[in-house]
Design a protein around this motif. Structure first.
Motif, PDB file in Angstrom:
ATOM      1  N   LEU A   1      39.712  36.646  50.040  1.00  0.00           N
ATOM      2  CA  LEU A   1      39.762  37.137  48.664  1.00  0.00           C
ATOM      3  C   LEU A   1      41.174  37.541  48.258  1.00  0.00           C
ATOM      4  CD1 LEU A   1      36.563  39.384  48.677  1.00  0.00           C
ATOM      5  CD2 LEU A   1      36.831  37.165  47.552  1.00  0.00           C
ATOM      6  N   PHE A   2      42.086  37.657  49.225  1.00  0.00           N
ATOM      7  CA  PHE A   2      43.405  38.204  48.926  1.00  0.00           C
ATOM      8  C   PHE A   2      44.531  37.185  49.066  1.00  0.00           C
ATOM      9  CE2 PHE A   2      40.772  41.733  50.521  1.00  0.00           C
ATOM     10  CZ  PHE A   2      40.830  42.573  49.418  1.00  0.00           C
ATOM     11  N   GLY A   3      44.199  35.932  49.354  1.00  0.00           N
ATOM     12  CA  GLY A   3      45.252  34.939  49.577  1.00  0.00           C
ATOM     13  C   GLY A   3      46.179  34.773  48.385  1.00  0.00           C
ATOM     14  N   ASP A   4      45.609  34.630  47.181  1.00  0.00           N
ATOM     15  CA  ASP A   4      46.447  34.445  45.999  1.00  0.00           C
ATOM     16  C   ASP A   4      47.263  35.690  45.681  1.00  0.00           C
ATOM     17  OD1 ASP A   4      45.597  31.726  44.474  1.00  0.00           O
ATOM     18  OD2 ASP A   4      43.877  32.557  45.526  1.00  0.00           O
ATOM     19  N   LEU A   5      46.696  36.859  45.936  1.00  0.00           N
ATOM     20  CA  LEU A   5      47.424  38.102  45.686  1.00  0.00           C
ATOM     21  C   LEU A   5      48.599  38.244  46.639  1.00  0.00           C
ATOM     22  CD1 LEU A   5      47.869  40.811  44.371  1.00  0.00           C
ATOM     23  CD2 LEU A   5      46.069  41.779  45.821  1.00  0.00           C
ATOM     24  N   VAL A   6      48.386  37.972  47.922  1.00  0.00           N
ATOM     25  CA  VAL A   6      49.474  38.064  48.890  1.00  0.00           C
ATOM     26  C   VAL A   6      50.563  37.043  48.560  1.00  0.00           C
ATOM     27  CG1 VAL A   6      50.095  37.782  51.325  1.00  0.00           C
ATOM     28  CG2 VAL A   6      48.003  38.999  50.708  1.00  0.00           C
ATOM     29  N   GLY A   7      50.157  35.844  48.155  1.00  0.00           N
ATOM     30  CA  GLY A   7      51.145  34.838  47.761  1.00  0.00           C
ATOM     31  C   GLY A   7      51.969  35.278  46.562  1.00  0.00           C
ATOM     32  N   ALA A   8      51.321  35.911  45.575  1.00  0.00           N
ATOM     33  CA  ALA A   8      52.041  36.400  44.396  1.00  0.00           C
ATOM     34  C   ALA A   8      52.986  37.536  44.767  1.00  0.00           C
ATOM     35  CB  ALA A   8      51.050  36.858  43.332  1.00  0.00           C
ATOM     36  N   CYS A   9      52.554  38.417  45.668  1.00  0.00           N
ATOM     37  CA  CYS A   9      53.428  39.504  46.123  1.00  0.00           C
ATOM     38  C   CYS A   9      54.664  38.944  46.819  1.00  0.00           C
ATOM     39  CB  CYS A   9      52.674  40.437  47.062  1.00  0.00           C
ATOM     40  SG  CYS A   9      51.386  41.427  46.271  1.00  0.00           S
ATOM     41  N   ARG A  10      54.458  37.926  47.635  1.00  0.00           N
ATOM     42  CA  ARG A  10      55.593  37.319  48.332  1.00  0.00           C
ATOM     43  C   ARG A  10      56.567  36.700  47.327  1.00  0.00           C
ATOM     44  NH1 ARG A  10      52.876  34.362  51.567  1.00  0.00           N
ATOM     45  NH2 ARG A  10      52.818  32.526  50.199  1.00  0.00           N
TER      46      ARG A  10
ATOM     47  N   LEU B   1      43.333  38.128  41.810  1.00  0.00           N
ATOM     48  CA  LEU B   1      42.038  38.289  42.470  1.00  0.00           C
ATOM     49  C   LEU B   1      40.949  37.437  41.845  1.00  0.00           C
ATOM     50  CD1 LEU B   1      41.981  42.171  42.996  1.00  0.00           C
ATOM     51  CD2 LEU B   1      42.425  40.417  44.717  1.00  0.00           C
ATOM     52  N   THR B   2      41.167  36.970  40.615  1.00  0.00           N
ATOM     53  CA  THR B   2      40.132  36.204  39.908  1.00  0.00           C
ATOM     54  C   THR B   2      40.676  34.866  39.437  1.00  0.00           C
ATOM     55  OG1 THR B   2      40.714  37.311  37.823  1.00  0.00           O
ATOM     56  CG2 THR B   2      38.962  38.299  39.151  1.00  0.00           C
ATOM     57  N   PRO B   3      41.224  34.047  40.335  1.00  0.00           N
ATOM     58  CA  PRO B   3      41.798  32.768  39.906  1.00  0.00           C
ATOM     59  C   PRO B   3      40.708  31.749  39.580  1.00  0.00           C
ATOM     60  CG  PRO B   3      41.873  32.914  42.282  1.00  0.00           C
ATOM     61  CD  PRO B   3      41.337  34.235  41.792  1.00  0.00           C
ATOM     62  N   GLU B   4      40.996  30.888  38.622  1.00  0.00           N
ATOM     63  CA  GLU B   4      40.060  29.809  38.318  1.00  0.00           C
ATOM     64  C   GLU B   4      39.985  28.830  39.484  1.00  0.00           C
ATOM     65  OE1 GLU B   4      38.107  29.397  35.838  1.00  0.00           O
ATOM     66  OE2 GLU B   4      38.758  30.925  34.409  1.00  0.00           O
ATOM     67  N   ALA B   5      41.139  28.551  40.089  1.00  0.00           N
ATOM     68  CA  ALA B   5      41.191  27.623  41.224  1.00  0.00           C
ATOM     69  C   ALA B   5      41.957  28.296  42.352  1.00  0.00           C
ATOM     70  CB  ALA B   5      41.874  26.311  40.819  1.00  0.00           C
ATOM     71  N   PRO B   6      41.283  29.006  43.242  1.00  0.00           N
ATOM     72  CA  PRO B   6      41.986  29.714  44.317  1.00  0.00           C
ATOM     73  C   PRO B   6      42.709  28.765  45.252  1.00  0.00           C
ATOM     74  CG  PRO B   6      39.614  29.706  44.714  1.00  0.00           C
ATOM     75  CD  PRO B   6      39.822  29.167  43.332  1.00  0.00           C
ATOM     76  N   GLY B   7      43.851  29.227  45.762  1.00  0.00           N
ATOM     77  CA  GLY B   7      44.605  28.427  46.707  1.00  0.00           C
ATOM     78  C   GLY B   7      43.963  28.413  48.083  1.00  0.00           C
TER      79      GLY B   7
END
Length: 404
Positions: free
Chosen positions: A135-144, A116-122
Motif C-alpha cells: 500500500l505504500f510503494g507509490d508513497l515511498v517512491g514519491a518521498c524518494r 496512497l490512492t493511485p488510479e494505476a499503482p506502480g
C-alpha cells in the motif's frame, strides 16, 4: 464504508470528500489542545455549532487532567488567561488559519493521499516483507523523488547505487509499523464482509481485493476514523525527506574531508556502500545517528549535533598521554562541522586475556576520575563502548554539567 462497497461508489465518495473542508476538519480533529487554543485555529459559525463535540472534549479533558474536578480545571485555564466560554467554541468548531503551523502537515496530507490512492499503482520490489507494504510503494517512491530533488547533482558520485536502498526500506518499515494495527482491523472486517458477498470477478486473493479497496477509498475511511494516524504518517514522511536529504547532502560535501581526517588518506575511488538504520533515538525533527560504510570497509558515524566537545575531548586525551599520565586512554577521533559532525567508528571487542581485563578496569577508573572532574554524567550503557581493553566514551554531550 465497508469492505463490500463497490469501487465506483467509493470513487464518487472520494471526489465529494476530497475538498478543502475535508482536510480542514481532519486538521482540527488531529490537533492537540494547545494547538486548538492557539492563534493557529479560529472559530467559525455560532456558539451552538459543535456544542456536543465541545462538551465531550471538555469533559474528557477535565477527567484526564483533574479527575473530574471542574474548579481545578478552571484554575488551570486561568493560568493561561482562559475561561470556559473562550475554550468551548474552539473545542467544537475551530478551523486552521491559512498560515498556521498545522497547515504544514495538512499540506503534506494532500499529496500523500494522492500517492496512497493511485488510479494505476506502480509495481515495486520490497527487499523486506512488511505487513501491507504494497500500500505504500507509490508513497515511498514519491518521498524518494522529493528528497532527490533537494540533493546536489554530484551526489551520485558519492554513493554506491545500492547504498540508498536501506533508507527506502526503513521508511516503508516505519509506515507499516504506524498503520499495521488499523490495517489489520480493516483487513479482518473486509474478509468478513467479502464472505457474505459472493465474488464473481475471478480475483480470489483476499489481500489483492483488500489493497484495491484501500486505494479506492479505504484510506479515506481510515483518515476520518483516525485523523491522528494521518498526521503521524504525514509527519513521518516529511521528517524522512528532510533528514535523508540533509544526511546525503552533508555526506556529499564532507566525504573528502572525512577520508583525509578520519580514514587516514585521500578519498580516491571510495564511495558510500551502506547506510545503517538509526542507532539512536530521533531528535530535532527525526534526526538520528547513522553509521556509513565505505566501499573499502571503513566506517564513520554521522551525528546530527555539535561535535566540538568531542574534538576538544580527543585533544585532552592526547595531551594527557604526552604529558605522562599513568594510563593510556583512548578517544574516538571526530570532525566537527556546523551543527553536526563525523566520528570514528568504535567497534566492540573482547579482551584477549585476564591482564587485558585488569587494564580495562584500571582505565575505567581513570575515566571515572576524569569524568568526575569535568562534571560528566550519563556515561554508561550505550554511551561507552568496550573496545578490547579500552573503554571508549562515544557520547560526550553530558560533560560539564552544572551541579544543583
Amino acid at each position: 464504508m465497508t469492505g463490500g462497497d463497490s469501487p465506483g461508489r467509493t470513487r464518487r465518495t472520494f471526489r465529494r470528500r476530497e475538498s478543502e473542508h475535508f482536510f480542514q476538519q481532519l486538521t482540527a480533529r488531529a490537533a492537540s489542545l494547545d494547538e486548538l487554543l492557539s492563534f493557529d485555529f479560529t472559530v467559525v459559525g455560532s456558539q451552538h455549532d459543535g456544542a456536543d463535540l465541545a462538551g465531550t472534549r471538555l469533559a474528557t479533558w477535565c477527567k484526564a487532567c483533574t479527575d473530574g474536578d471542574w474548579q481545578s480545571l478552571a484554575r488551570r485555564l486561568s493560568y493561561d488567561k482562559l475561561r470556559f466560554d473562550e475554550v468551548i467554541p474552539k473545542l467544537g468548531c475551530a478551523v486552521p488559519t491559512p498560515r498556521g503551523r498545522s497547515q504544514l502537515w495538512a499540506s503534506d496530507a494532500r499529496w500523500i493521499f494522492e500517492c496512497l490512492t493511485p488510479e494505476a499503482p506502480g509495481v515495486y520490489d520490497f527487499p523486506e516483507a512488511q505487513p501491507f507494504c504494497h500500500l505504500f510503494g507509490d508513497l515511498v517512491g514519491a518521498c524518494r523523488s522529493r528528497r532527490d530533488a533537494r540533493l546536489p547533482a554530484s551526489f551520485t558520485d558519492v554513493f554506491h547505487a545500492s547504498s540508498l536502498d536501506g533508507l527506502d526500506a526503513e521508511l516503508t518499515r516505519r509506515l507499516c509499523d504506524l498503520c499495521a494495527p488499523v490495517l489489520y482491523s480493516r483487513f479482518s472486517r473486509h474478509i468478513s464482509a467479502a464472505a457474505d458477498t459472493p465474488d464473481h470477478s475471478g480475483e480470489g486473493d483476499p489481500y489483492a481485493r483488500f489493497t484495491h479497496w484501500m486505494r479506492s477509498g479505504g484510506w479515506f475511511e481510515i483518515a476520518e476514523s483516525f485523523p491522528v494516524l494521518l498526521r503521524l504518517v504525514a509527519t513521518t514522511t516529511a521528517q524522512w525527506i528532510g533528514f535523508t536529504a540533509e544526511l546525503l547532502t552533508r555526506t556529499s560535501t564532507d566525504l573528502d574531508r572525512i577520508c583525509e581526517r578520519l580514514a587516514g588518506g585521500p578519498r580516491g575511488e571510495r564511495k558510500v556502500a551502506e547506510i545503517s538504520s538509526a542507532i539512536s533515538d530521533p531528535h530535532h525533527g527525526g534526526r538520528t545517528v547513522r553509521t556509513l560504510t565505505l566501499t573499502d570497509g571503513f566506517k564513520v558515524v554521522y551525528k546530527p549535533k555539535d561535535l566540538r566537545i568531542d574534538v576538544v575531548w580527543a585533544g585532552l586525551i592526547r595531551d594527557l598521554e604526552t604529558g605522562g599520565a599513568p594510563f593510556v586512554l583512548t578517544a574516538a577521533a571526530a570532525l566537527a562541522c556546523d551543527g553536526y559532525g563525523w566520528s570514528e567508528f568504535v567497534a566492540h571487542s573482547e579482551c584477549n586475556d585476564e591482564a587485558a581485563v585488569r587494564r580495562f578496569f584500571e582505565r575505567a577508573g581513570a575515566f571515572g576520575a576524569l569524568l568526575y572532574l569535568l562534571g560528566g554524567t550519563d556515561i554508561h550503557a550505550e554511551n561507552i563502548i568496550a573496545a578490547g581493553e579500552h573503554p571508549v566514551p562515544v557520547d560526550l554531550e553530558m560533560l560539564l554539567q552544572p551541579v544543583a
